[in-house]
Scaffold this motif. Sequence first.
Motif, PDB file in Angstrom:
ATOM      1  N   GLY A  11     -52.366 -31.160 -49.632  1.00  0.00           N
ATOM      2  CA  GLY A  11     -52.470 -30.570 -50.898  1.00  0.00           C
ATOM      3  C   GLY A  11     -51.816 -28.846 -51.673  1.00  0.00           C
ATOM      4  O   GLY A  11     -51.750 -29.284 -52.653  1.00  0.00           O
ATOM      5  N   ASP A  12     -51.178 -28.910 -50.837  1.00  0.00           N
ATOM      6  CA  ASP A  12     -50.349 -27.662 -51.434  1.00  0.00           C
ATOM      7  C   ASP A  12     -48.838 -27.983 -52.074  1.00  0.00           C
ATOM      8  O   ASP A  12     -48.258 -27.475 -53.400  1.00  0.00           O
ATOM      9  CB  ASP A  12     -50.089 -26.194 -50.217  1.00  0.00           C
ATOM     10  N   LEU A  13     -48.048 -28.998 -51.388  1.00  0.00           N
ATOM     11  CA  LEU A  13     -47.910 -29.485 -51.762  1.00  0.00           C
ATOM     12  C   LEU A  13     -48.099 -30.148 -53.912  1.00  0.00           C
ATOM     13  O   LEU A  13     -47.203 -29.891 -54.141  1.00  0.00           O
ATOM     14  CB  LEU A  13     -46.963 -30.655 -51.017  1.00  0.00           C
ATOM     15  N   LYS A  14     -48.854 -30.464 -53.827  1.00  0.00           N
ATOM     16  CA  LYS A  14     -49.608 -31.290 -54.481  1.00  0.00           C
ATOM     17  C   LYS A  14     -49.501 -30.194 -55.724  1.00  0.00           C
ATOM     18  O   LYS A  14     -49.246 -30.772 -56.901  1.00  0.00           O
ATOM     19  CB  LYS A  14     -50.352 -32.620 -55.096  1.00  0.00           C
ATOM     20  N   ILE A  15     -49.926 -28.831 -55.353  1.00  0.00           N
ATOM     21  CA  ILE A  15     -49.872 -28.084 -56.316  1.00  0.00           C
ATOM     22  C   ILE A  15     -48.763 -27.625 -57.031  1.00  0.00           C
ATOM     23  O   ILE A  15     -48.494 -27.507 -58.276  1.00  0.00           O
ATOM     24  CB  ILE A  15     -51.102 -26.373 -55.335  1.00  0.00           C
ATOM     25  N   PHE A  16     -48.295 -27.438 -56.018  1.00  0.00           N
ATOM     26  CA  PHE A  16     -46.531 -26.603 -56.482  1.00  0.00           C
ATOM     27  C   PHE A  16     -46.785 -28.324 -57.042  1.00  0.00           C
ATOM     28  O   PHE A  16     -45.562 -27.343 -58.705  1.00  0.00           O
ATOM     29  CB  PHE A  16     -46.087 -26.432 -55.481  1.00  0.00           C
ATOM     30  N   ILE A  32     -35.783 -31.453 -60.536  1.00  0.00           N
ATOM     31  CA  ILE A  32     -35.476 -31.466 -59.341  1.00  0.00           C
ATOM     32  C   ILE A  32     -34.505 -32.144 -58.606  1.00  0.00           C
ATOM     33  O   ILE A  32     -34.420 -33.460 -59.245  1.00  0.00           O
ATOM     34  CB  ILE A  32     -37.058 -32.237 -58.112  1.00  0.00           C
ATOM     35  N   PRO A  33     -33.335 -31.380 -58.048  1.00  0.00           N
ATOM     36  CA  PRO A  33     -31.961 -32.226 -57.852  1.00  0.00           C
ATOM     37  C   PRO A  33     -32.232 -32.824 -56.746  1.00  0.00           C
ATOM     38  O   PRO A  33     -32.980 -32.260 -55.606  1.00  0.00           O
ATOM     39  CB  PRO A  33     -30.932 -30.771 -57.563  1.00  0.00           C
ATOM     40  N   GLU A  34     -31.922 -33.250 -56.600  1.00  0.00           N
ATOM     41  CA  GLU A  34     -32.299 -34.800 -55.367  1.00  0.00           C
ATOM     42  C   GLU A  34     -31.736 -34.086 -54.017  1.00  0.00           C
ATOM     43  O   GLU A  34     -31.754 -34.121 -52.717  1.00  0.00           O
ATOM     44  CB  GLU A  34     -31.596 -36.152 -55.591  1.00  0.00           C
ATOM     45  N   GLU A  35     -30.699 -33.533 -54.148  1.00  0.00           N
ATOM     46  CA  GLU A  35     -29.519 -32.586 -53.155  1.00  0.00           C
ATOM     47  C   GLU A  35     -30.441 -31.956 -52.368  1.00  0.00           C
ATOM     48  O   GLU A  35     -30.249 -31.105 -51.751  1.00  0.00           O
ATOM     49  CB  GLU A  35     -28.476 -32.633 -53.521  1.00  0.00           C
ATOM     50  N   TYR A  36     -31.676 -31.482 -53.017  1.00  0.00           N
ATOM     51  CA  TYR A  36     -32.270 -30.543 -52.359  1.00  0.00           C
ATOM     52  C   TYR A  36     -32.806 -31.243 -50.907  1.00  0.00           C
ATOM     53  O   TYR A  36     -33.236 -30.046 -50.079  1.00  0.00           O
ATOM     54  CB  TYR A  36     -33.760 -29.927 -53.083  1.00  0.00           C
ATOM     55  N   GLY A  37     -33.075 -32.375 -50.763  1.00  0.00           N
ATOM     56  CA  GLY A  37     -33.631 -32.795 -49.736  1.00  0.00           C
ATOM     57  C   GLY A  37     -32.330 -33.454 -48.368  1.00  0.00           C
ATOM     58  O   GLY A  37     -32.245 -34.112 -47.553  1.00  0.00           O
ATOM     59  N   THR A  38     -30.805 -33.485 -49.381  1.00  0.00           N
ATOM     60  CA  THR A  38     -30.039 -33.478 -48.178  1.00  0.00           C
ATOM     61  C   THR A  38     -29.148 -32.326 -47.539  1.00  0.00           C
ATOM     62  O   THR A  38     -29.544 -31.462 -47.194  1.00  0.00           O
ATOM     63  CB  THR A  38     -29.013 -34.538 -48.731  1.00  0.00           C
ATOM     64  N   GLY A  54     -38.205 -25.068 -46.374  1.00  0.00           N
ATOM     65  CA  GLY A  54     -39.115 -26.382 -45.929  1.00  0.00           C
ATOM     66  C   GLY A  54     -40.297 -26.969 -47.287  1.00  0.00           C
ATOM     67  O   GLY A  54     -40.080 -28.600 -47.721  1.00  0.00           O
ATOM     68  N   LEU A  55     -40.441 -26.124 -48.328  1.00  0.00           N
ATOM     69  CA  LEU A  55     -40.790 -26.624 -49.636  1.00  0.00           C
ATOM     70  C   LEU A  55     -40.087 -27.058 -50.581  1.00  0.00           C
ATOM     71  O   LEU A  55     -41.326 -28.095 -50.607  1.00  0.00           O
ATOM     72  CB  LEU A  55     -41.439 -24.881 -50.260  1.00  0.00           C
ATOM     73  N   LEU A  56     -38.975 -26.907 -50.428  1.00  0.00           N
ATOM     74  CA  LEU A  56     -37.895 -27.923 -51.507  1.00  0.00           C
ATOM     75  C   LEU A  56     -37.170 -29.255 -51.144  1.00  0.00           C
ATOM     76  O   LEU A  56     -37.917 -29.967 -51.558  1.00  0.00           O
ATOM     77  CB  LEU A  56     -36.791 -27.265 -52.174  1.00  0.00           C
ATOM     78  N   LYS A  57     -37.193 -29.113 -49.669  1.00  0.00           N
ATOM     79  CA  LYS A  57     -37.138 -30.185 -49.537  1.00  0.00           C
ATOM     80  C   LYS A  57     -38.165 -31.751 -49.015  1.00  0.00           C
ATOM     81  O   LYS A  57     -38.501 -32.889 -49.567  1.00  0.00           O
ATOM     82  CB  LYS A  57     -36.909 -30.293 -47.556  1.00  0.00           C
ATOM     83  N   GLN A  58     -39.251 -31.038 -48.615  1.00  0.00           N
ATOM     84  CA  GLN A  58     -40.885 -31.718 -48.672  1.00  0.00           C
ATOM     85  C   GLN A  58     -40.798 -31.922 -50.357  1.00  0.00           C
ATOM     86  O   GLN A  58     -41.358 -32.847 -50.497  1.00  0.00           O
ATOM     87  CB  GLN A  58     -41.784 -30.614 -48.443  1.00  0.00           C
ATOM     88  N   LEU A  59     -40.576 -31.232 -51.219  1.00  0.00           N
ATOM     89  CA  LEU A  59     -40.814 -31.288 -52.725  1.00  0.00           C
ATOM     90  C   LEU A  59     -39.981 -32.478 -53.430  1.00  0.00           C
ATOM     91  O   LEU A  59     -40.556 -33.410 -53.571  1.00  0.00           O
ATOM     92  CB  LEU A  59     -40.616 -30.379 -53.246  1.00  0.00           C
TER      93      LEU A  59
END
Length: 479
Positions: A365-370, A379-385, A408-413
């Motif tokens: 729910g929090d992730l969806k709000i953000f 959103i750069p894909e490299e945020y999660g790599t 954690g927030l940016l990787k989940q995003l």
Amino acid sequence: MALFGNNRSSRNIATGAAAYTPKKSLARKIKDMVLPKRKRKAEDTIAPTSFRVLRTRPYGTAYTPITPGITPAKPTLVVAAPVTIAPTTTAVAATTLVASGSSSSSGDGTNNSTELQKLKKLEETTKNIPRYLFRACSPSSGGGLKGLNTIDGVFPHAFVDANGKRLPNGGHKSIHDIPYQVTRRMAVGHLSGQRPGRTEPTYSQFSSWAATLALVLQYGYSRSSQGGLICVLDRYNLPKHTKVYHCPDMMKAGLCDSPYDHEYLVHGPVEGAGFKAVTVQTLVDMGLYNEIPCVLPHSARYWWGPIQQREWESLFPHKDFSAKQIKNLRKIADQFGKSFALPVLAALVTLDRRKLDKNGKFSEGDLKIFAEVVEDLYIPEEYGTENSIVQPEGVYVQGYPMVAQLVGLLKQLVEYNYGRGVRAKRKIKVEDLSAELGALGLPPGKESLDLQVGGKAAGGILSTSFAFGVSDVPVVAPV
């Protein structure tokens, strides 16, 4: 006592004295331990014990043990002729050092192999530096000199003149162009607040930054009425020769004396596309410190240095995500421009302690709000790599829970935006759109599509960021 007595007897024997056999009486034994049987002559040579040999002989001099009964030859004293150094040579060398700063500690203008190896290892650590760093400053920062901290960039002392104007040839392009010991004195002086004369080679070529936005906002609040600035840099878009170093890594390389684990030193000017600054007063007027009171100066804690998780939890109860708060913070983050809005917003959102699951992740729910608030941003894909906004192994995440939340927030995003079949859906939509464009009668074999998509000329690239928050997707013209 017996040990010293035995040593004393053996020393007399070694110098040619007659062997002495103590009598059986206790009184005789005690007397022998205190006095020798006969007085030693002044000319008798005394062989030093092994302990004194190690302590007293000069380095590089071989020690020749003394054979009993043989008088050793007297050592020959060699006096080296004094060397006179011409004053002009010394003056020229000193002038060269001050003018160019290119002389090394060895005097040959180059760093030795050990120093070069340390610098090489230091350069390897720059791969793990956070992509975004923050800084609070004001016109009075850095001794109040003009031109150091501006809305257009941050320029270390060595890169501006006394009037605040940029020096075309100020400073050096790299710390590798500076003698190792000069770099060390420069870094130590910068971190301790010592400012040498402008003409000295140790005049600072660094500026200080932090990965923790909480510290920056708290430090900058008191400078709101002094023209204070909150700055952010993107390491990927800095000028070519501008490098970022973490102080603990600099300490390992011998370039500073304390770890300063919250601090990063940037060598060279910080300007251009990789820099943005907003006045503190603007953030105050927009209500930032009302939204996040934990970064006020009178907060429960001053954010200088790490904090243990238990202490953080006891001082600050977790705050639930609120769509209203996230939207208000988005307006504030937009002041930093579209290129920095997403990382600044994520950093602002994670200043409060958020409720995470047992795996340390935000709820769906929090992730969806953000995600809904930032759906129009790229959103750069490299945020999660491995090229994440902050490398967990490259920054002190333990002790900096706000930074850990940001990572954690940016990787989940990224997972939310790119995973779960999003790629497949995006490909299908692009193929469908390409087919529709072909039906419009575009000439076959055309290499580029001169289209107006989203109000911008695509030039062969179809922008899908408005729909997916991702980078532009090439559109292949139908043949």
